[in-house]
Design a protein around this motif. Structure first.
Motif, PDB file in Angstrom:
ATOM      1  N   ASP A   1     -57.923 -25.576   4.795  1.00 57.97           N
ATOM      2  CA  ASP A   1     -57.463 -24.313   4.934  1.00 57.97           C
ATOM      3  C   ASP A   1     -55.959 -24.141   4.316  1.00 57.97           C
ATOM      4  O   ASP A   1     -55.097 -25.198   4.788  1.00 57.97           O
ATOM      5  CB  ASP A   1     -57.795 -23.779   6.089  1.00 57.97           C
ATOM      6  CG  ASP A   1     -57.208 -24.313   7.391  1.00 57.97           C
ATOM      7  OD1 ASP A   1     -56.540 -25.559   7.022  1.00 57.97           O
ATOM      8  OD2 ASP A   1     -56.763 -23.525   8.470  1.00 57.97           O
TER       9      ASP A   1
ATOM     10  N   SER B   1     -51.661 -16.119  10.450  1.00 49.80           N
ATOM     11  CA  SER B   1     -52.618 -15.177  10.365  1.00 49.80           C
ATOM     12  C   SER B   1     -53.777 -15.267  11.690  1.00 49.80           C
ATOM     13  O   SER B   1     -54.443 -14.282  11.532  1.00 49.80           O
ATOM     14  CB  SER B   1     -53.407 -16.186   9.435  1.00 49.80           C
ATOM     15  OG  SER B   1     -53.834 -17.148   9.637  1.00 49.80           O
ATOM     16  N   ASP B   2     -53.437 -16.135  12.568  1.00 52.54           N
ATOM     17  CA  ASP B   2     -54.066 -15.831  13.967  1.00 52.54           C
ATOM     18  C   ASP B   2     -53.179 -16.410  14.979  1.00 52.54           C
ATOM     19  O   ASP B   2     -52.915 -17.642  15.285  1.00 52.54           O
ATOM     20  CB  ASP B   2     -55.263 -16.745  14.050  1.00 52.54           C
ATOM     21  CG  ASP B   2     -56.177 -17.046  15.092  1.00 52.54           C
ATOM     22  OD1 ASP B   2     -55.831 -16.143  15.743  1.00 52.54           O
ATOM     23  OD2 ASP B   2     -57.192 -17.607  15.072  1.00 52.54           O
TER      24      ASP B   2
ATOM     25  N   GLU C   1     -47.613 -20.240   8.186  1.00 52.83           N
ATOM     26  CA  GLU C   1     -47.121 -20.611   9.610  1.00 52.83           C
ATOM     27  C   GLU C   1     -45.418 -20.290   9.913  1.00 52.83           C
ATOM     28  O   GLU C   1     -44.586 -20.482   8.573  1.00 52.83           O
ATOM     29  CB  GLU C   1     -47.049 -22.176   9.818  1.00 52.83           C
ATOM     30  CG  GLU C   1     -48.620 -22.660  10.089  1.00 52.83           C
ATOM     31  CD  GLU C   1     -48.582 -24.081  10.572  1.00 52.83           C
ATOM     32  OE1 GLU C   1     -49.037 -24.554  11.281  1.00 52.83           O
ATOM     33  OE2 GLU C   1     -47.646 -24.884   9.992  1.00 52.83           O
TER      34      GLU C   1
ATOM     35  N   ARG D   1     -52.891 -21.945   5.588  1.00 54.40           N
ATOM     36  CA  ARG D   1     -52.367 -20.853   6.168  1.00 54.40           C
ATOM     37  C   ARG D   1     -50.823 -20.516   6.267  1.00 54.40           C
ATOM     38  O   ARG D   1     -50.326 -21.501   6.041  1.00 54.40           O
ATOM     39  CB  ARG D   1     -52.960 -21.259   7.686  1.00 54.40           C
ATOM     40  CG  ARG D   1     -52.275 -22.434   8.216  1.00 54.40           C
ATOM     41  CD  ARG D   1     -52.968 -22.797   9.650  1.00 54.40           C
ATOM     42  NE  ARG D   1     -52.379 -24.013  10.390  1.00 54.40           N
ATOM     43  CZ  ARG D   1     -52.764 -25.021  10.071  1.00 54.40           C
ATOM     44  NH1 ARG D   1     -53.852 -25.587   9.497  1.00 54.40           N
ATOM     45  NH2 ARG D   1     -52.075 -26.205  10.763  1.00 54.40           N
TER      46      ARG D   1
ATOM     47  N   ASP E   1     -49.468 -19.847  14.035  1.00 57.75           N
ATOM     48  CA  ASP E   1     -50.003 -19.618  12.936  1.00 57.75           C
ATOM     49  C   ASP E   1     -50.096 -18.130  12.555  1.00 57.75           C
ATOM     50  O   ASP E   1     -50.479 -17.190  13.531  1.00 57.75           O
ATOM     51  CB  ASP E   1     -51.744 -19.958  13.085  1.00 57.75           C
ATOM     52  CG  ASP E   1     -52.628 -19.752  11.912  1.00 57.75           C
ATOM     53  OD1 ASP E   1     -52.300 -18.875  10.706  1.00 57.75           O
ATOM     54  OD2 ASP E   1     -53.625 -20.344  11.666  1.00 57.75           O
TER      55      ASP E   1
END
Length: 332
Positions: free
Chosen positions: A243, A276-277, A247, A245, A274
């Motif tokens: 993946d 995105s999460d 950061e 992502r 992260d």
């Protein structure tokens, strides 16, 4: 199998000894900034000292930048003594500077200025046992630093390999480059950072990260340098989820704490959320204690601890990875 392991350790031991002998028999120049350069002194006068460095090539260093010069005689006098000459010291202005800059330094490696005036270190650590249990641990690394009033750059790489009863238990490699752009008369700076990781025992095989942002010099004294960084970037993993992502990066770094004239502590704590999460993150914390060896200029012993935590794994790999190490450090 045990005979092969013994041969490996003998070869590595001989290599370490050879490097120590080379370091001990080279001429050396102690700079007013505290750095040490080793090589062969070609010329010395009231105006300058010319040193032939094995990596940087010919360096023309102004006498005002030199604190002391130590020359190993080709034919030593009785008792094997060295000839040492002292030059007048300049007062410490507290300003970071590249040794030799502004003093007509000759081109270095490949005639490119970017390779001049780097403080280069090689790290080597070995341990093992043979008998009721058979283990081996190897840790080697290369570090390089360069700083002047406009830039601060650092490269570091480390390889860790360990076996137990013939089985590989650790196989890791890390390389990291950080470049800071300093702002004159301001504690603020901007930075970029690139990181590559390989780990046979993670949920991924390879990981590449790139970050950019701003930093602040909280303490910059002759004995303590403490900075903070914040920024963002992307991380790409290969061999696992593969993946890409976004950061964040938030860190505090102890670049240097001179506990005594011979002991220095460095450390760093980094938080990677992260973006995105936000429930996913990773952290890295490390501390090193470095001791100058009494009888060998340019040689140090480093003891360190490093902890890495990943909140997300594949369910099989561990969330925490802790490393303890001791290494011999050789300055060039």
């Amino acid at each position: 199998m045990r005979e092969v392991s013994a041969v490996k350790f003998w070869i590595l031991g001989v290599a370490v000894c050879c490097m120590a002998v080379v370091s001990a028999t080279a001429d050396q120049i102690q700079l007013t900034t505290g750095e040490t350069l080793r090589g062969t002194i070609v010329e010395q006068s009231k105006e300058h000292v010319i040193l032939n460095h094995s990596v940087l090539g010919l360096l023309n260093i102004a006498s005002g930048d030199v604190a002391s010069v130590s020359v190993v005689q080709a034919a030593q006098s009785e008792g094997g003594s060295e000839a040492t000459g002292k030059l007048a010291k300049k007062p410490d202005t507290g300003v970071r500077q590249v040794p030799g800059h502004g003093s007509g330094a000759l081109p270095g490696l490949f005639d490119m200025e970017m390779f001049e005036n780097w403080d280069i270190r090689i790290l080597m650590g070995l341990s093992g046992s043979d008998g009721n249990s058979q283990t081996s641990n190897i840790r080697i690394g290369l570090e390089a630093d360069r700083a002047d009033k406009h830039h601060r750059a650092r490269f570091k790489s480390t390889y860790n390999y360990a076996t137990s009863e013939g089985e590989t238990t650790r196989n890791q490699f890390n390389a990291e480059t950080t470049i800071d752009w300093l702002m004159p008369d301001s504690p603020w700076f901007s930075f970029v950072q690139g990181v590559y990781d390989f780990d046979e025992f993670k949920a991924w095989d390879h990981r590449v990260s790139g970050f950019a942002g701003f930093g602040y010099e909280m303490i910059m004294s002759p004995d303590v340098e403490l900075i903070a960084r914040t920024g963002g970037g992307v991380t790409k993993e290969f061999g696992g989820a593969d993946d890409l992502r976004p950061e964040g990066l938030v860190s505090a770094g102890l670049l240097r704490w001179n506990v005594t004239d011979r002991q220095t502590v460095t450390g760093e704590v980094v938080f990677f959320p992260d973006l995105s999460d936000l429930e996913r993150f990773r952290t890295i914390a490390k501390v090193d204690w470095q001791i100058k060896l009494d009888h060998q200029e340019g040689m140090k012993f480093k003891i360190g601890l490093e902890h890495e935590h990943e909140s997300f794994t594949d369910g099989i790999k561990k969330h925490n990875d802790v490393k303890f190490y001791g290494t011999l450090v050789v300055d060039f």
